[in-house]
Design a protein around this motif. Sequence first.
Motif, short mmCIF file in Angstrom:
data_model
loop_
_atom_site.label_atom_id
_atom_site.label_comp_id
_atom_site.label_asym_id
_atom_site.label_seq_id
_atom_site.Cartn_x
_atom_site.Cartn_y
_atom_site.Cartn_z
N ASN A 125 0.81 -1.23 0.00
CA ASN A 125 0.00 0.00 0.00
C ASN A 125 0.84 1.27 0.00
O ASN A 125 0.29 2.37 -0.08
CB ASN A 125 -0.93 0.01 1.22
CG ASN A 125 -1.94 -1.11 1.16
OD1 ASN A 125 -2.39 -1.50 0.08
ND2 ASN A 125 -2.33 -1.63 2.33
N ASN A 126 2.15 1.13 0.14
CA ASN A 126 3.01 2.32 0.17
C ASN A 126 3.34 2.83 -1.24
O ASN A 126 4.09 3.79 -1.39
CB ASN A 126 4.31 2.02 0.91
CG ASN A 126 4.07 1.77 2.39
OD1 ASN A 126 3.18 2.38 2.99
ND2 ASN A 126 4.85 0.85 2.98
N GLY A 127 2.78 2.20 -2.23
CA GLY A 127 3.05 2.62 -3.60
C GLY A 127 4.20 1.85 -4.20
O GLY A 127 4.87 1.06 -3.54
N PRO A 128 4.45 2.05 -5.50
CA PRO A 128 5.49 1.29 -6.19
C PRO A 128 6.89 1.62 -5.67
O PRO A 128 7.13 2.70 -5.12
CB PRO A 128 5.32 1.72 -7.65
CG PRO A 128 4.69 3.07 -7.57
CD PRO A 128 3.79 3.04 -6.38
N TYR A 129 7.80 0.69 -5.86
CA TYR A 129 9.20 0.95 -5.55
C TYR A 129 9.76 1.92 -6.59
O TYR A 129 9.33 1.94 -7.76
CB TYR A 129 10.00 -0.35 -5.58
CG TYR A 129 9.66 -1.31 -4.47
CD1 TYR A 129 9.69 -0.93 -3.14
CD2 TYR A 129 9.32 -2.64 -4.77
CE1 TYR A 129 9.38 -1.82 -2.12
CE2 TYR A 129 9.01 -3.54 -3.76
CZ TYR A 129 9.04 -3.13 -2.43
OH TYR A 129 8.73 -4.01 -1.43
N LYS A 130 10.75 2.71 -6.18
CA LYS A 130 11.42 3.65 -7.07
C LYS A 130 12.74 3.05 -7.52
O LYS A 130 13.77 3.18 -6.86
CB LYS A 130 11.66 4.99 -6.36
CG LYS A 130 10.39 5.67 -5.86
CD LYS A 130 9.52 6.15 -7.03
CE LYS A 130 8.30 6.91 -6.52
NZ LYS A 130 7.43 7.37 -7.63
N LEU A 131 12.70 2.35 -8.62
CA LEU A 131 13.92 1.75 -9.16
C LEU A 131 14.75 2.84 -9.84
O LEU A 131 14.24 3.59 -10.67
CB LEU A 131 13.58 0.65 -10.15
CG LEU A 131 14.77 -0.12 -10.77
CD1 LEU A 131 14.39 -1.58 -11.01
CD2 LEU A 131 15.22 0.52 -12.09
N LYS A 132 16.02 2.91 -9.47
CA LYS A 132 16.91 3.91 -10.07
C LYS A 132 17.89 3.21 -10.99
O LYS A 132 18.54 2.23 -10.60
CB LYS A 132 17.67 4.69 -9.01
CG LYS A 132 18.54 5.81 -9.60
CD LYS A 132 19.19 6.65 -8.52
CE LYS A 132 20.00 7.79 -9.13
NZ LYS A 132 20.65 8.62 -8.08
N ALA A 133 17.99 3.70 -12.21
CA ALA A 133 18.94 3.16 -13.19
C ALA A 133 19.93 4.26 -13.55
O ALA A 133 19.53 5.34 -14.02
CB ALA A 133 18.20 2.68 -14.44
N THR A 134 21.21 4.01 -13.32
CA THR A 134 22.25 5.01 -13.56
C THR A 134 23.26 4.47 -14.56
O THR A 134 23.81 3.39 -14.37
CB THR A 134 22.97 5.37 -12.25
OG1 THR A 134 22.01 5.87 -11.31
CG2 THR A 134 24.03 6.44 -12.49
N ILE A 135 23.52 5.25 -15.59
CA ILE A 135 24.52 4.89 -16.58
C ILE A 135 25.82 5.61 -16.24
O ILE A 135 25.83 6.80 -15.93
CB ILE A 135 24.09 5.28 -18.01
CG1 ILE A 135 22.90 4.43 -18.46
CG2 ILE A 135 25.24 5.13 -19.00
CD1 ILE A 135 23.26 3.01 -18.79
N THR A 136 26.93 4.88 -16.30
CA THR A 136 28.26 5.49 -16.18
C THR A 136 28.80 5.75 -17.58
O THR A 136 28.75 4.87 -18.45
CB THR A 136 29.21 4.57 -15.41
OG1 THR A 136 28.73 4.42 -14.06
CG2 THR A 136 30.62 5.16 -15.35
N TRP A 137 29.31 6.97 -17.79
CA TRP A 137 29.80 7.39 -19.10
C TRP A 137 31.30 7.70 -19.02
O TRP A 137 31.74 8.47 -18.16
CB TRP A 137 29.06 8.64 -19.57
CG TRP A 137 27.59 8.44 -19.76
CD1 TRP A 137 26.63 8.45 -18.80
CD2 TRP A 137 26.91 8.20 -21.00
NE1 TRP A 137 25.39 8.23 -19.35
CE2 TRP A 137 25.53 8.07 -20.71
CE3 TRP A 137 27.33 8.09 -22.33
CZ2 TRP A 137 24.59 7.83 -21.70
CZ3 TRP A 137 26.39 7.85 -23.32
CH2 TRP A 137 25.03 7.73 -23.00
N LYS A 138 32.06 7.10 -19.90
CA LYS A 138 33.50 7.39 -20.02
C LYS A 138 33.66 8.60 -20.93
O LYS A 138 33.01 8.70 -21.97
CB LYS A 138 34.22 6.18 -20.59
CG LYS A 138 35.72 6.35 -20.78
CD LYS A 138 36.37 5.06 -21.27
CE LYS A 138 35.86 4.68 -22.64
NZ LYS A 138 36.52 3.47 -23.17
N ILE A 139 34.55 9.52 -20.57
CA ILE A 139 34.71 10.78 -21.29
C ILE A 139 36.10 10.88 -21.89
O ILE A 139 37.11 10.79 -21.17
CB ILE A 139 34.45 11.99 -20.38
CG1 ILE A 139 33.17 11.81 -19.55
CG2 ILE A 139 34.39 13.27 -21.20
CD1 ILE A 139 31.90 11.71 -20.36
#
Length: 352
Positions: free
Chosen positions: A305-319
């Motif tokens: 009942n607390n609502g959906p989970y907040k999945l975080k997706a992070t991309i690492t970028w080489k510069i």
Amino acid sequence: MPALNRPRTLALCVAGAAILLLNTPPALADGSHNQAPPPPPKKNTSGKTDGNGNLSASAGVVYDKSNNGQGSHAGPIAPQGNWTPPPCWYAPKYTPAQLKAYLEPIWGAESTGYEWDAKQRKHYADGDAKDGDYKDFNKAKTGKGYWWDSYVDDTRIGEPGALACDKPPFWVDKGDPPPADVPQAITPEILSQLAYAEIRVPDTKVTLAPGGATKVNLPTWAWLDKGDFKPVSVTASVPVLNISATTTATPVSLKIEPGTADAELYPASGECAINGDGSIGTPYANGDADKTPPCGLTYLRASGNNGPYKLKATITWKINWTGTGGAGGTLPTGTFGTTQDVTVDEIQAVNR
């Protein structure tokens, strides 16, 4: 050229105004007189001349963003560590006629005081070359060089670093390097750092499967299509100096954070490496429900009942960057991430 000693009290009083007023390019490129200080420069300017050696309204840094990330959800990369691009730099800004058109109205208004104005007039307009001063704003060298002055990233005005470029305008002949005591003078390396600040990368909404609401204890596959995650780049240049640098961001990995401690990650680190074809993870296929995904997770508790989970997706970028004259190198790795909602249901059992 000897530096002008600005009164310390005046410098403190007008430090903020100097960025917006004293370091602003003239609005006219034909050398005609302005009657008022021109508007501040925009970061993305043409930087071209009129064919007669006159600078355009602003000859600062020009950005080519045709290979940049696109779309309303694209965003800037966050460099790792405390590194930031330079907030100010020096580059050609005025021809002799333009500097004259810019400074004379300021002197006429006596807005910076008679003593200061007199020193400025002597140095730029009424001086003697043997004393390190100039005659009529160095008009005799029109087309043979430019007056350089500071530029400030307009998103960072007010930062302490933005006040570091406090030298008055100085002359540089065409083909000559700027004075050695000006570390912020524009170079391909500085251009690469400015280009870094302009890079935008796509958001990182991963595809999850099986589709719809996932289930407790059911492995969830995660992947990113190779077509959405390819290198992006921005080129920064100063046309009147014929120098440029291209900064390229290349995706190297995806990190998944499930939004709850009640989850198991694949791999356990949550870091999914990029595949050889540029994709990340493996698409789900029928019959894979009981297999362990190469990139994904299993939720161990329903979102409830607390609502959906907040999945975080992070991309690492080489510069990386390349520039005029074979220059090049690396810049700090950066990241960009977004969150998405994941609803996790209990598996319903049927009693017979």
